[in-house]
Design a protein around this motif. Sequence first.
Motif, PDB file in Angstrom:
ATOM      1  N   ALA A 121      -5.235  -5.601 -10.009  1.00  0.00           N
ATOM      2  CA  ALA A 121      -5.006  -4.185  -9.275  1.00  0.00           C
ATOM      3  C   ALA A 121      -6.131  -4.273  -7.897  1.00  0.00           C
ATOM      4  CB  ALA A 121      -5.575  -3.143 -10.375  1.00  0.00           C
ATOM      5  N   PRO A 122      -7.447  -4.719  -8.252  1.00  0.00           N
ATOM      6  CA  PRO A 122      -8.266  -4.745  -6.895  1.00  0.00           C
ATOM      7  C   PRO A 122      -7.913  -5.939  -6.271  1.00  0.00           C
ATOM      8  CG  PRO A 122      -9.344  -5.453  -8.958  1.00  0.00           C
ATOM      9  CD  PRO A 122      -7.982  -4.896  -9.356  1.00  0.00           C
ATOM     10  N   LEU A 123      -7.607  -7.111  -6.802  1.00  0.00           N
ATOM     11  CA  LEU A 123      -7.278  -8.198  -5.878  1.00  0.00           C
ATOM     12  C   LEU A 123      -6.000  -7.887  -4.894  1.00  0.00           C
ATOM     13  CD1 LEU A 123      -7.559 -11.203  -5.089  1.00  0.00           C
ATOM     14  CD2 LEU A 123      -6.077 -11.672  -6.932  1.00  0.00           C
ATOM     15  N   MET A 124      -5.081  -7.303  -5.462  1.00  0.00           N
ATOM     16  CA  MET A 124      -3.727  -7.306  -4.494  1.00  0.00           C
ATOM     17  C   MET A 124      -4.159  -6.026  -3.333  1.00  0.00           C
ATOM     18  SD  MET A 124      -1.996  -9.838  -5.348  1.00  0.00           S
ATOM     19  CE  MET A 124      -0.642  -9.161  -4.333  1.00  0.00           C
ATOM     20  N   THR A 125      -4.648  -5.031  -3.976  1.00  0.00           N
ATOM     21  CA  THR A 125      -4.939  -4.073  -3.280  1.00  0.00           C
ATOM     22  C   THR A 125      -6.164  -4.290  -1.919  1.00  0.00           C
ATOM     23  OG1 THR A 125      -4.683  -2.330  -5.025  1.00  0.00           O
ATOM     24  CG2 THR A 125      -6.155  -1.711  -3.023  1.00  0.00           C
ATOM     25  N   VAL A 126      -6.900  -5.199  -2.164  1.00  0.00           N
ATOM     26  CA  VAL A 126      -7.609  -5.824  -1.215  1.00  0.00           C
ATOM     27  C   VAL A 126      -6.959  -6.535  -0.241  1.00  0.00           C
ATOM     28  CG1 VAL A 126      -9.594  -7.318  -0.554  1.00  0.00           C
ATOM     29  CG2 VAL A 126      -9.888  -5.631  -2.304  1.00  0.00           C
ATOM     30  N   LEU A 127      -6.138  -7.441  -0.570  1.00  0.00           N
ATOM     31  CA  LEU A 127      -5.100  -8.281   0.150  1.00  0.00           C
ATOM     32  C   LEU A 127      -4.304  -7.296   1.153  1.00  0.00           C
ATOM     33  CD1 LEU A 127      -4.345 -11.095  -2.434  1.00  0.00           C
ATOM     34  CD2 LEU A 127      -5.832 -11.326  -0.411  1.00  0.00           C
ATOM     35  N   GLY A 128      -4.008  -6.419   0.622  1.00  0.00           N
ATOM     36  CA  GLY A 128      -3.116  -5.393   1.331  1.00  0.00           C
ATOM     37  C   GLY A 128      -3.627  -4.340   2.258  1.00  0.00           C
ATOM     38  N   THR A 129      -4.977  -4.354   2.366  1.00  0.00           N
ATOM     39  CA  THR A 129      -5.751  -3.569   3.258  1.00  0.00           C
ATOM     40  C   THR A 129      -5.414  -3.477   4.661  1.00  0.00           C
ATOM     41  OG1 THR A 129      -7.373  -5.519   3.714  1.00  0.00           O
ATOM     42  CG2 THR A 129      -7.975  -3.662   1.967  1.00  0.00           C
ATOM     43  N   LYS A 130      -4.703  -4.448   5.208  1.00  0.00           N
ATOM     44  CA  LYS A 130      -4.192  -4.418   6.592  1.00  0.00           C
ATOM     45  C   LYS A 130      -2.635  -4.266   6.746  1.00  0.00           C
ATOM     46  CE  LYS A 130      -7.960  -7.466   8.094  1.00  0.00           C
ATOM     47  NZ  LYS A 130      -8.853  -6.442   8.973  1.00  0.00           N
ATOM     48  N   VAL A 131      -2.203  -3.869   5.508  1.00  0.00           N
ATOM     49  CA  VAL A 131      -0.554  -3.603   5.509  1.00  0.00           C
ATOM     50  C   VAL A 131      -0.245  -2.197   5.331  1.00  0.00           C
ATOM     51  CG1 VAL A 131       1.397  -4.209   4.461  1.00  0.00           C
ATOM     52  CG2 VAL A 131      -0.221  -5.963   4.912  1.00  0.00           C
ATOM     53  N   SER A 132       0.763  -1.665   5.818  1.00  0.00           N
ATOM     54  CA  SER A 132       0.814  -0.213   5.640  1.00  0.00           C
ATOM     55  C   SER A 132       1.212  -0.014   4.139  1.00  0.00           C
ATOM     56  CB  SER A 132       2.358   0.132   6.522  1.00  0.00           C
ATOM     57  OG  SER A 132       3.539  -0.628   5.998  1.00  0.00           O
ATOM     58  N   ARG A 133       1.297   1.051   3.672  1.00  0.00           N
ATOM     59  CA  ARG A 133       1.254   1.226   2.121  1.00  0.00           C
ATOM     60  C   ARG A 133       2.779   1.254   1.777  1.00  0.00           C
ATOM     61  NH1 ARG A 133      -2.843   6.369   2.585  1.00  0.00           N
ATOM     62  NH2 ARG A 133      -4.666   5.197   2.128  1.00  0.00           N
ATOM     63  N   LYS A 134       3.937   1.482   2.588  1.00  0.00           N
ATOM     64  CA  LYS A 134       5.218   1.308   2.267  1.00  0.00           C
ATOM     65  C   LYS A 134       5.614  -0.253   2.224  1.00  0.00           C
ATOM     66  CE  LYS A 134       9.935   1.861   3.937  1.00  0.00           C
ATOM     67  NZ  LYS A 134      10.963   2.642   4.868  1.00  0.00           N
ATOM     68  N   ARG A 135       5.069  -1.023   3.221  1.00  0.00           N
ATOM     69  CA  ARG A 135       5.245  -2.638   3.182  1.00  0.00           C
ATOM     70  C   ARG A 135       4.618  -3.305   2.055  1.00  0.00           C
ATOM     71  NH1 ARG A 135       4.556  -5.682   8.829  1.00  0.00           N
ATOM     72  NH2 ARG A 135       6.543  -4.367   8.924  1.00  0.00           N
ATOM     73  N   MET A 136       3.491  -2.689   1.495  1.00  0.00           N
ATOM     74  CA  MET A 136       2.619  -3.184   0.536  1.00  0.00           C
ATOM     75  C   MET A 136       3.509  -2.871  -0.840  1.00  0.00           C
ATOM     76  SD  MET A 136       0.284  -5.097  -0.269  1.00  0.00           S
ATOM     77  CE  MET A 136      -0.458  -5.983  -1.601  1.00  0.00           C
ATOM     78  N   LEU A 137       3.939  -1.774  -0.868  1.00  0.00           N
ATOM     79  CA  LEU A 137       4.844  -1.370  -2.205  1.00  0.00           C
ATOM     80  C   LEU A 137       5.763  -2.467  -2.297  1.00  0.00           C
ATOM     81  CD1 LEU A 137       4.760   2.411  -2.172  1.00  0.00           C
ATOM     82  CD2 LEU A 137       3.687   1.077  -3.770  1.00  0.00           C
ATOM     83  N   MET A 138       6.637  -2.813  -1.066  1.00  0.00           N
ATOM     84  CA  MET A 138       7.689  -3.535  -1.065  1.00  0.00           C
ATOM     85  C   MET A 138       7.399  -4.924  -1.445  1.00  0.00           C
ATOM     86  SD  MET A 138       9.854  -2.046   2.246  1.00  0.00           S
ATOM     87  CE  MET A 138      11.030  -3.309   2.414  1.00  0.00           C
TER      88      MET A 138
END
Length: 402
Positions: A55-72
């Motif tokens: 949970a924290p790892l993937m969220t941190v890795l996605g900090t520079k990505v839009s939320r929609k793209r991260m969900l995809m």
Amino acid sequence: MPLALLALAIGAFGIGTTEFVIMGLLPEVAGDYGVSIPTAGYLVTGYALGVVFGAPLMTVLGTKVSRKRMLMLLMGLFIVGNLLSALAPAFAVMLIGRIVASLAHGAFFGIGSVVAADLVAPDKKAGAIAMMFTGLTVANVVGVPLGTLVGQSVGWRVTFGIVAALGVIGLLGVARLVPDMPRPEGVRLRHELAAFKNVQVLLAMAMTVLGFGGVFAAITYIAPMMTHVAGFADGSVTWLLVLFGLGMVGGNLVGGKFADRALMPMLYVSLGALAVVLALFTLAAHDKVLSAVTIALIGALGFATVPPLQKRVLDQAHGAPTLASAVNIGAFNLGNALSAWLGGLVIAAGLGYTAPNWVGAALAAAALLLAVLSAALERRAGAPSTVVTGSAPAEQRAAVHH
């Protein structure tokens, strides 16, 4: 409610199915790979730990990505993990597939909660979060029983193949229905981490661990409790779990509705009633009818806490809520693991199969005390702490645009 919530619910349905369906398929998986049932149980443990750390790892890795793209991207990871599980030539490979799929779990629900809340008016946020979590609760009523039936009838690999297909539907739904919602300007990883300086965020997460842990202290050992104490046949356990799932669906929707009106009172009622019902389950477990009713109540009261707790974290980490929201999903799984361990200890100590219910009641009561403490601290502060302690000006600007 926006159609985008349907896409999030479909993804949640797939995730909920893959998380719990393995429990009913352990004998088949163990037999195919030639390993013991306890060894096959690592597929459950590995998934839970993957959620906690992922949970924290993937969220941190996605900090520079839009939320929609991260969900995809997360749904893509989920698909890969389940396909790997379905095709795994060896047990170790399947374990890797389970862990890969679990990495998407916490971040999907964490980011999805933020997106769901942003899609609706402020007075409907908890209800929107509950709609997304409906996918997870319905998975326990429909996905898990059907997945178990398919796995036992035509092979467990088919079940995981179907789950992967659900992931594809969820991915397409997110791509089609979820609007492009870029991260608020000025919010960086340090702002997300600053949320954990807020004692209210930490208290909400502790409530999550203890409150939902109370549910799983009892439900983890529901099979031996119902067969050895209540006198149900082994085949009845599946339908008892369906009752539990139906309770989850109802409790989730009620919790979301009333949390938007009175969040803390909703927590008081649900956690207090959960503690009482779990304590009474020690007696009710000796009667078939009372057992069935109590199991449904545990599901309802347990999941009635989910939308208010998730919204509580979002409120207290306002302006930089994504990481805190994802970590809170990990807290649910940490509570599951902790309570299952404690429940096993009291059974091993010779206190009987109903003893985990007392453990669950104690955990739920502790969560209630934390809720009272949290509200008292908030009143002493004079106003709700909706801005993260130590927030940078940039984060406060982001809160305005959030």
